[in-house]
Design a protein around this motif. Sequence first.
Motif, PDB file in Angstrom:
ATOM      1  N   GLU A 198       0.729  -1.116  -0.078  1.00  0.00           N
ATOM      2  CA  GLU A 198       0.124   0.087  -0.041  1.00  0.00           C
ATOM      3  C   GLU A 198       0.717   1.411  -0.098  1.00  0.00           C
ATOM      4  OE1 GLU A 198      -2.858   2.305   3.352  1.00  0.00           O
ATOM      5  OE2 GLU A 198      -3.248   0.242   2.820  1.00  0.00           O
ATOM      6  N   VAL A 199       1.995   1.209   0.802  1.00  0.00           N
ATOM      7  CA  VAL A 199       2.934   2.299   0.692  1.00  0.00           C
ATOM      8  C   VAL A 199       4.180   2.337  -0.006  1.00  0.00           C
ATOM      9  CG1 VAL A 199       1.530   3.107   2.835  1.00  0.00           C
ATOM     10  CG2 VAL A 199       4.027   1.746   2.986  1.00  0.00           C
ATOM     11  N   LYS A 200       4.904   3.599  -0.223  1.00  0.00           N
ATOM     12  CA  LYS A 200       5.997   3.355  -0.876  1.00  0.00           C
ATOM     13  C   LYS A 200       7.196   3.883   0.124  1.00  0.00           C
ATOM     14  CE  LYS A 200       4.450   4.296  -5.496  1.00  0.00           C
ATOM     15  NZ  LYS A 200       4.227   5.200  -6.537  1.00  0.00           N
ATOM     16  N   LEU A 201       8.058   2.945   0.668  1.00  0.00           N
ATOM     17  CA  LEU A 201       9.060   3.209   1.434  1.00  0.00           C
ATOM     18  C   LEU A 201      10.407   3.206   0.779  1.00  0.00           C
ATOM     19  CD1 LEU A 201       7.503   1.407   4.608  1.00  0.00           C
ATOM     20  CD2 LEU A 201       7.380   3.907   3.999  1.00  0.00           C
ATOM     21  N   ASP A 202      11.411   3.763   1.377  1.00  0.00           N
ATOM     22  CA  ASP A 202      12.781   3.381   0.909  1.00  0.00           C
ATOM     23  C   ASP A 202      13.274   2.181   1.521  1.00  0.00           C
ATOM     24  OD1 ASP A 202      15.361   3.529   0.590  1.00  0.00           O
ATOM     25  OD2 ASP A 202      15.815   5.578   0.983  1.00  0.00           O
ATOM     26  N   PRO A 203      13.644   1.198   0.774  1.00  0.00           N
ATOM     27  CA  PRO A 203      14.093  -0.150   1.360  1.00  0.00           C
ATOM     28  C   PRO A 203      15.304  -0.045   2.117  1.00  0.00           C
ATOM     29  CG  PRO A 203      14.385  -0.014  -0.843  1.00  0.00           C
ATOM     30  CD  PRO A 203      13.447   1.145  -0.616  1.00  0.00           C
ATOM     31  N   LEU A 204      16.356   0.981   1.690  1.00  0.00           N
ATOM     32  CA  LEU A 204      17.493   1.060   2.229  1.00  0.00           C
ATOM     33  C   LEU A 204      17.464   1.914   3.715  1.00  0.00           C
ATOM     34  CD1 LEU A 204      19.674   2.224  -0.715  1.00  0.00           C
ATOM     35  CD2 LEU A 204      19.369   0.116   0.324  1.00  0.00           C
ATOM     36  N   ARG A 205      16.413   2.438   3.967  1.00  0.00           N
ATOM     37  CA  ARG A 205      16.037   3.113   5.293  1.00  0.00           C
ATOM     38  C   ARG A 205      15.036   2.602   6.312  1.00  0.00           C
ATOM     39  NH1 ARG A 205      14.771   8.838   5.012  1.00  0.00           N
ATOM     40  NH2 ARG A 205      13.829   8.496   3.008  1.00  0.00           N
ATOM     41  N   THR A 206      14.396   1.493   5.806  1.00  0.00           N
ATOM     42  CA  THR A 206      13.388   0.757   6.241  1.00  0.00           C
ATOM     43  C   THR A 206      13.787  -0.694   6.544  1.00  0.00           C
ATOM     44  OG1 THR A 206      11.669   1.963   4.987  1.00  0.00           O
ATOM     45  CG2 THR A 206      10.833   0.133   6.400  1.00  0.00           C
ATOM     46  N   HIS A 207      13.946  -0.915   8.140  1.00  0.00           N
ATOM     47  CA  HIS A 207      14.670  -2.054   8.602  1.00  0.00           C
ATOM     48  C   HIS A 207      13.439  -2.856   9.421  1.00  0.00           C
ATOM     49  CE1 HIS A 207      18.174  -0.003   7.243  1.00  0.00           C
ATOM     50  NE2 HIS A 207      17.737   0.903   8.054  1.00  0.00           N
ATOM     51  N   PHE A 208      13.113  -3.841   8.809  1.00  0.00           N
ATOM     52  CA  PHE A 208      12.209  -4.972   9.682  1.00  0.00           C
ATOM     53  C   PHE A 208      13.290  -6.055  10.342  1.00  0.00           C
ATOM     54  CE2 PHE A 208       9.351  -3.128   6.518  1.00  0.00           C
ATOM     55  CZ  PHE A 208       8.109  -2.924   7.274  1.00  0.00           C
ATOM     56  N   VAL A 209      13.227  -6.049  11.459  1.00  0.00           N
ATOM     57  CA  VAL A 209      14.160  -7.095  12.317  1.00  0.00           C
ATOM     58  C   VAL A 209      13.591  -8.125  12.860  1.00  0.00           C
ATOM     59  CG1 VAL A 209      16.104  -5.297  12.354  1.00  0.00           C
ATOM     60  CG2 VAL A 209      14.324  -5.508  14.131  1.00  0.00           C
ATOM     61  N   GLY A 210      12.187  -8.389  12.737  1.00  0.00           N
ATOM     62  CA  GLY A 210      11.572  -9.266  13.399  1.00  0.00           C
ATOM     63  C   GLY A 210      11.643  -9.185  14.984  1.00  0.00           C
TER      64      GLY A 210
END
Length: 448
Positions: free
Chosen positions: A276-288
């Motif tokens: 749904e949204v557009k995020l910068d993958p280099l600045r968005t960190h999903f770490v579980g």
Amino acid sequence: MRLLVVHQNFPGQFGYFVREWARRPGWDVRGLGRDTAPGLPGFDGLILRYRLARQIRADQHLYLRQTEASTLHGQAAARAMIELRRSGFIPDAILAHPGWGETLFAKDVFPDARLVHFCEWFYSAEGADLGFDPEFPLRFDDRARLRIWNAQHALDLIHCDAAVSPTQWQRSRYPEVLQHKVIVQHEGIDADGLGPDDAASLVLPSGQVLRAGDPVITYVARNLEPYRGFHVFMRALECIQQADRQCHAVIVGGDEVSYGGRPEGFRCWRDKMLSEVKLDPLRTHFVGRVPKAQYVRLLQVSAAHVYLTYPFVLSWSLLEAMACGAPIVASSTAPVLEAIRDGINGRLVDFSNPSDIARGVLETLHDDPAAKATRCAAARRDACTQWRQADALPRYEGLLRPATSATLAKTIDTRDTRELPGAIQHRLASLADERRREARLREVLMAR
């Protein structure tokens, strides 16, 4: 003191208390949890685990599915308690989270034990979590199911001897006629073991290092889902990244379901929101989900910690972030209002408004350093004075006072009762009746 601590996910909220009480001379502490419970290091030999006899029937009425699940949990836990009694352990008190039904029959097995319930939540179709989010309207079936489900929670409060609820808000959700049995006492956090660290750094899975002082936005939940505002956070994050090209977001949480349900057509809420949204993958960190030490470093490097929640149960993560001195941006929802004072120890924002959340985060990231330091210090001070585990311990102990008559017959030589005082003979006769009742109970509980 012989104490039985019951929690489906033992030790749950009671870990600190169990460790403290188990170290005390004269205390015999046992645990009871489901076979899937994580347990407590160093306490494994004292935990009794139960297993459900079967799963919920596939054709069970929708309104009764939770009732059947609670009954199965109560039955399985009662069987374990009977085995505990056979082994010679009869508790003076039982401290339990009854939310899954484990203590439905506890008083039938241990009628003289003082039963103390942890009252976490009483559901309602209005004024709280359900129906709060306009994206997820409540259906009639949901309302009817909740009414039946609450029968168990009302019964839990009726048959316990005392009860405790973590916040005023959570206590207020219970029927007014029963609230007199409930004291308010949060179980607390390890505030003394947490704190700010200006030298803290966090190594991401990519190898990138974030340090205290960097523009780091943090978000923490057990699972990423609407109850904790994940969907609105992601929409706000899109706005934040467009306005600030330097900030990073570190997002902690799993992809399972703690509350509510899964999104239609998607594996999890993370997948849905990323579509749904557009995020910068280099600045968005999903770490579980992360180990405790890494979690603490995350809070210590945070430049804006976002905590969003429905009007529901207060998360430990908010209080732990306060204890670490993280700048707080939180939803203006109960029970958050019991912890965060807008402009004093954090910022409050509108849960349902991604633009307002983005504004609050950006203002926090670019705030005057002195003003930010003052709010962080206030948050740390509040966490250490209002939400400490060590302060909660004596109040919990006060709830555990056992009925002294329950231990009377444990020291009596029953070989010849003819010369015993009448009151003691009466007590022994009662114990004989109790044994017969236990035998009948066992027959019922072993039924499928």
